[in-house]
Design an enzyme around this catalytic site. Structure first.
Site, short mmCIF file in Angstrom:
data_model
loop_
_atom_site.label_atom_id
_atom_site.label_comp_id
_atom_site.label_asym_id
_atom_site.label_seq_id
_atom_site.Cartn_x
_atom_site.Cartn_y
_atom_site.Cartn_z
N HIS A 17 -42.36 -11.09 -7.43
CA HIS A 17 -42.48 -12.55 -7.26
C HIS A 17 -41.31 -13.25 -7.94
CE1 HIS A 17 -47.10 -11.91 -7.08
NE2 HIS A 17 -46.70 -12.19 -5.84
N LYS A 41 -60.35 -14.20 -2.71
CA LYS A 41 -60.00 -13.37 -3.87
C LYS A 41 -60.73 -13.84 -5.12
CE LYS A 41 -55.30 -12.19 -2.38
NZ LYS A 41 -53.88 -12.17 -2.79
N ARG A 90 -42.76 -7.84 1.84
CA ARG A 90 -42.55 -6.51 1.27
C ARG A 90 -42.29 -5.49 2.36
NH1 ARG A 90 -47.57 -7.76 -2.06
NH2 ARG A 90 -48.45 -7.25 -0.07
N SER A 128 -49.63 -7.62 -6.71
CA SER A 128 -50.48 -7.91 -7.86
C SER A 128 -51.65 -6.95 -7.92
CB SER A 128 -50.99 -9.36 -7.79
OG SER A 128 -49.93 -10.27 -7.90
#
Length: 165
Positions: A17, A41, A90, A128
């Protein structure tokens, strides 16, 4: 002045990040890193804690502002006067979801475009979620998290493993 927004849950903010933040900050006059609420989440850190952690690791980047929001990203961008969303990618699997979100955001706010920045090779696998998993096994996190927040992360992992939050 061109203002871009880099949104995400950042739970926690990773070295990947931070790489995207630094690169985007070189492209735009102002970059707002916005910690967004993701209803799907259960975050490890509160929204305010995530904002503080990002402020800490970006304090040396003068054109970065850190904020938090629970509103719709397209509306947040309009309110902030931004016409660009920055998203880090990614792998190819990220693109489909992010492309769909870019189209939705543009539909809601026609003045809003999305710019994709690909992760540098050393961060292609980093998320993460991966960092949280590694943290449970007491792995050296120095290549995954900014140094400034490793103690906070380790303390939170310890607290969670003891049944707290």
């Amino acid at each position: 002045m061109k203002t871009a927004i880099y949104p995400g849950s950042f739970d926690p903010v990773t070295s990947g990040h931070l790489n995207i933040i630094r690169r985007a900050a070189h492209i735009f006059d102002k970059l707002i890193v916005c910690v967004m609420v993701n209803a799907g989440k259960q975050p490890m850190f509160s929204l305010d804690e995530r904002v503080e952690l990002i402020r800490r690791v970006t304090s040396d980047i003068p054109n970065v502002e850190v904020d938090g929001s629970s509103e719709l990203l397209a509306e947040y961008a309009k309110r902030k006067g931004s016409c660009v969303i920055v998203k880090g990618l990614r792998a190819g699997s990220d693109f489909e979801k992010e492309f769909q979100m870019a189209l939705i955001n543009h539909n809601i706010n026609p003045d809003l475009d999305t710019m994709f920045l690909t992760a540098e090779h050393q961060y292609m696998y980093l998320s993460s979620s991966t960092v949280k998993e590694l943290g449970r096994y007491d792995v050296d996190l120095s290549q995954f998290l900014p140094q400034e927040i490793i103690p906070d992360f380790q303390e939170r992992i310890k607290l969670i493993s003891q049944g707290g939050k």
